[in-house]
Design a protein around this motif. Structure first.
Motif, PDB file in Angstrom:
ATOM      1  N   PHE A 114      42.380  36.713  48.243  1.00 53.26           N
ATOM      2  CA  PHE A 114      42.982  35.539  47.617  1.00 53.26           C
ATOM      3  C   PHE A 114      43.682  35.980  46.334  1.00 53.26           C
ATOM      4  CE2 PHE A 114      39.930  33.857  50.517  1.00 53.26           C
ATOM      5  CZ  PHE A 114      40.520  32.687  50.997  1.00 53.26           C
ATOM      6  N   ASP A 115      45.006  35.971  46.386  1.00 53.87           N
ATOM      7  CA  ASP A 115      45.801  36.417  45.250  1.00 53.87           C
ATOM      8  C   ASP A 115      46.694  35.284  44.764  1.00 53.87           C
ATOM      9  OD1 ASP A 115      47.740  36.258  47.232  1.00 53.87           O
ATOM     10  OD2 ASP A 115      48.063  38.422  47.359  1.00 53.87           O
TER      11      ASP A 115
ATOM     12  N   VAL B 233      31.344  37.667  59.400  1.00 58.20           N
ATOM     13  CA  VAL B 233      31.349  37.470  57.947  1.00 58.20           C
ATOM     14  C   VAL B 233      32.774  37.486  57.409  1.00 58.20           C
ATOM     15  CG1 VAL B 233      30.645  38.393  55.699  1.00 58.20           C
ATOM     16  CG2 VAL B 233      29.064  38.480  57.633  1.00 58.20           C
ATOM     17  N   GLY B 234      33.086  36.481  56.620  1.00 59.95           N
ATOM     18  CA  GLY B 234      34.337  36.476  55.870  1.00 59.95           C
ATOM     19  C   GLY B 234      34.067  36.978  54.458  1.00 59.95           C
ATOM     20  N   SER B 235      34.720  38.062  54.088  1.00 56.41           N
ATOM     21  CA  SER B 235      34.536  38.640  52.753  1.00 56.41           C
ATOM     22  C   SER B 235      35.633  38.109  51.835  1.00 56.41           C
ATOM     23  CB  SER B 235      34.583  40.167  52.825  1.00 56.41           C
ATOM     24  OG  SER B 235      33.521  40.654  53.644  1.00 56.41           O
ATOM     25  N   LEU B 236      35.260  37.249  50.911  1.00 60.71           N
ATOM     26  CA  LEU B 236      36.219  36.563  50.050  1.00 60.71           C
ATOM     27  C   LEU B 236      36.398  37.337  48.756  1.00 60.71           C
ATOM     28  CD1 LEU B 236      34.751  32.949  50.523  1.00 60.71           C
ATOM     29  CD2 LEU B 236      36.316  34.211  52.036  1.00 60.71           C
ATOM     30  N   VAL B 237      37.515  38.005  48.632  1.00 63.66           N
ATOM     31  CA  VAL B 237      37.782  38.803  47.440  1.00 63.66           C
ATOM     32  C   VAL B 237      39.009  38.242  46.723  1.00 63.66           C
ATOM     33  CG1 VAL B 237      36.672  40.888  48.311  1.00 63.66           C
ATOM     34  CG2 VAL B 237      39.086  40.504  48.790  1.00 63.66           C
ATOM     35  N   PHE B 238      39.017  38.388  45.436  1.00 55.04           N
ATOM     36  CA  PHE B 238      40.039  37.761  44.605  1.00 55.04           C
ATOM     37  C   PHE B 238      40.794  38.807  43.802  1.00 55.04           C
ATOM     38  CE2 PHE B 238      36.742  34.801  45.540  1.00 55.04           C
ATOM     39  CZ  PHE B 238      37.389  33.608  45.791  1.00 55.04           C
ATOM     40  N   ALA B 239      42.093  38.598  43.683  1.00 55.17           N
ATOM     41  CA  ALA B 239      42.928  39.526  42.926  1.00 55.17           C
ATOM     42  C   ALA B 239      42.775  39.225  41.434  1.00 55.17           C
ATOM     43  CB  ALA B 239      44.376  39.421  43.367  1.00 55.17           C
ATOM     44  N   ALA B 240      41.571  39.510  40.921  1.00 53.75           N
ATOM     45  CA  ALA B 240      41.277  39.223  39.509  1.00 53.75           C
ATOM     46  C   ALA B 240      42.255  39.935  38.595  1.00 53.75           C
ATOM     47  CB  ALA B 240      39.847  39.632  39.184  1.00 53.75           C
ATOM     48  N   GLU B 241      42.745  41.096  39.064  1.00 60.33           N
ATOM     49  CA  GLU B 241      43.698  41.842  38.234  1.00 60.33           C
ATOM     50  C   GLU B 241      45.000  41.059  38.041  1.00 60.33           C
ATOM     51  OE1 GLU B 241      44.557  43.053  42.467  1.00 60.33           O
ATOM     52  OE2 GLU B 241      42.757  42.664  41.251  1.00 60.33           O
ATOM     53  N   GLN B 242      45.405  40.284  39.065  1.00 66.75           N
ATOM     54  CA  GLN B 242      46.638  39.499  38.940  1.00 66.75           C
ATOM     55  C   GLN B 242      46.456  38.340  37.958  1.00 66.75           C
ATOM     56  OE1 GLN B 242      48.087  38.277  42.794  1.00 66.75           O
ATOM     57  NE2 GLN B 242      48.513  40.368  43.454  1.00 66.75           N
ATOM     58  N   GLY B 243      45.354  37.608  38.099  1.00 68.00           N
ATOM     59  CA  GLY B 243      45.094  36.529  37.153  1.00 68.00           C
ATOM     60  C   GLY B 243      44.920  37.059  35.740  1.00 68.00           C
TER      61      GLY B 243
ATOM     62  N   VAL C 239      39.272  27.239  46.496  1.00 71.41           N
ATOM     63  CA  VAL C 239      40.307  27.422  47.524  1.00 71.41           C
ATOM     64  C   VAL C 239      39.750  28.252  48.683  1.00 71.41           C
ATOM     65  CG1 VAL C 239      42.541  28.508  48.026  1.00 71.41           C
ATOM     66  CG2 VAL C 239      42.233  27.183  45.921  1.00 71.41           C
ATOM     67  N   ALA C 240      39.063  29.344  48.339  1.00 81.31           N
ATOM     68  CA  ALA C 240      38.528  30.246  49.367  1.00 81.31           C
ATOM     69  C   ALA C 240      37.451  29.562  50.209  1.00 81.31           C
ATOM     70  CB  ALA C 240      37.971  31.509  48.712  1.00 81.31           C
ATOM     71  N   VAL C 241      36.540  28.855  49.557  1.00 83.04           N
ATOM     72  CA  VAL C 241      35.447  28.196  50.267  1.00 83.04           C
ATOM     73  C   VAL C 241      35.985  27.071  51.160  1.00 83.04           C
ATOM     74  CG1 VAL C 241      33.405  26.733  49.956  1.00 83.04           C
ATOM     75  CG2 VAL C 241      33.646  28.840  48.640  1.00 83.04           C
ATOM     76  N   TYR C 242      36.971  26.353  50.672  1.00 86.15           N
ATOM     77  CA  TYR C 242      37.605  25.319  51.501  1.00 86.15           C
ATOM     78  C   TYR C 242      38.165  25.937  52.781  1.00 86.15           C
ATOM     79  CZ  TYR C 242      40.874  21.750  53.092  1.00 86.15           C
ATOM     80  OH  TYR C 242      41.560  20.843  53.864  1.00 86.15           O
ATOM     81  N   ASP C 243      38.845  27.073  52.644  1.00 84.88           N
ATOM     82  CA  ASP C 243      39.431  27.729  53.817  1.00 84.88           C
ATOM     83  C   ASP C 243      38.352  28.166  54.808  1.00 84.88           C
ATOM     84  OD1 ASP C 243      41.911  27.324  52.765  1.00 84.88           O
ATOM     85  OD2 ASP C 243      42.358  29.430  52.327  1.00 84.88           O
ATOM     86  N   VAL C 244      37.217  28.623  54.299  1.00 83.00           N
ATOM     87  CA  VAL C 244      36.107  29.016  55.175  1.00 83.00           C
ATOM     88  C   VAL C 244      35.588  27.814  55.950  1.00 83.00           C
ATOM     89  CG1 VAL C 244      33.714  29.843  55.233  1.00 83.00           C
ATOM     90  CG2 VAL C 244      35.391  30.996  53.785  1.00 83.00           C
TER      91      VAL C 244
END
Length: 253
Positions: free
Chosen positions: A211-212, A40-50, A190-195
């Motif tokens: 993903f940041d 499993v790839g766990s795709l997490v995003f740096a929502a705090e940065q955006g 971007v994340a799904v493309y990489d997967v």
């Protein structure tokens, strides 16, 4: 027989944790959650940065020195949006006032779909002087847009900030586009493309994948030309985050 299989949303985490180990030859991925399984790839995003960037934009655009945040369910995932927004705003104006309101406590799934409650909360913020409001609240965010548009139609200078996708371009929100200054972008594409690319290349993307800003995983939209007046400050902030000069927290201080 499908491969990869991508689950969109943290609500799938329990199901994926049960299913993935049964199919070790299949690559799975999940958006916005962490599932501990070798395939499993766990795709997490740096929502705090955006959200930091939208906070910079909000504080730079605000004339009143008061801005608002509408959250959906009060969970760590959404608190990270709030934390980044507050930090970004205070980096521009340390004395800025930020009003925050959540639509429901942790576990209250109705929090994502109570636009009338979000409208009432936003009405109150605007009455208290807020002139830029950011919502990370799922379907409840519609109420924020409705409130801001009503205030703008009444002659107030007030802006809304969208979330996840470029909400300025969403057809269902077309009647509100003129008051949507920008949106915090969570680049699930971007994340799904990489997967998918990893699966095609025989190098599956597994484990925690963050993903940041450095990976173009988050950002802000510029479809509304009005944001160009404030983009210089946001872009400068983005460079500071990428360089490590600024580290954005995920909890409200």
């Amino acid at each position: 027989g499908y491969n990869p299989v991508i689950a969109v949303g943290f609500a799938y985490s329990t199901a994926l944790a049960a299913v993935a180990p049964k199919y070790p030859e299949t690559t799975f991925a999940i958006v916005d959650s962490v599932v501990d399984s070798a395939n499993v790839g766990s795709l997490v995003f740096a929502a705090e940065q955006g959200s930091y960037l939208t906070g910079v934009i909000a504080a730079t655009a605000s004339k009143s020195g008061v801005i608002g945040f509408i959250g959906g369910m009060e969970i760590d995932l959404i608190k990270a949006f709030e934390a980044g927004y507050i930090e970004g705003a205070k980096s521009v104006n340390p004395d800025i006032k930020i009003e925050s309101k959540y639509m429901g406590a942790a576990g209250d799934n109705t929090a994502w779909n109570v636009p009338e409650k979000a409208k009432t909360a936003t009405d109150g913020m605007i009455a208290n002087g807020a002139d830029v409001i950011y919502a990370a609240a799922g379907g409840s965010g519609l109420g924020m847009f409705q409130s801001v548009k009503a205030a703008a139609d009444g002659g107030a200078t007030v802006w809304a900030i969208g979330v996840d996708s470029d909400q300025y371009t969403v057809p269902a929100l077309a009647e509100y586009k003129d008051i949507i200054l920008t949106s915090m972008l969570k680049r699930v594409d971007v994340a799904v493309y990489d997967v998918i690319k990893g699966a095609v290349d025989g190098a599956p993307l597994v484990g925690i994948q963050a993903f940041d800003l450095s990976k173009d995983g988050v950002g802000y939209s510029s479809s509304n030309s009005a944001v160009s007046e404030f983009s210089g400050a946001a872009d400068a902030a983005a460079e500071k985050i990428k360089s490590g000069e600024v580290t954005v927290g995920t909890t409200v201080q």
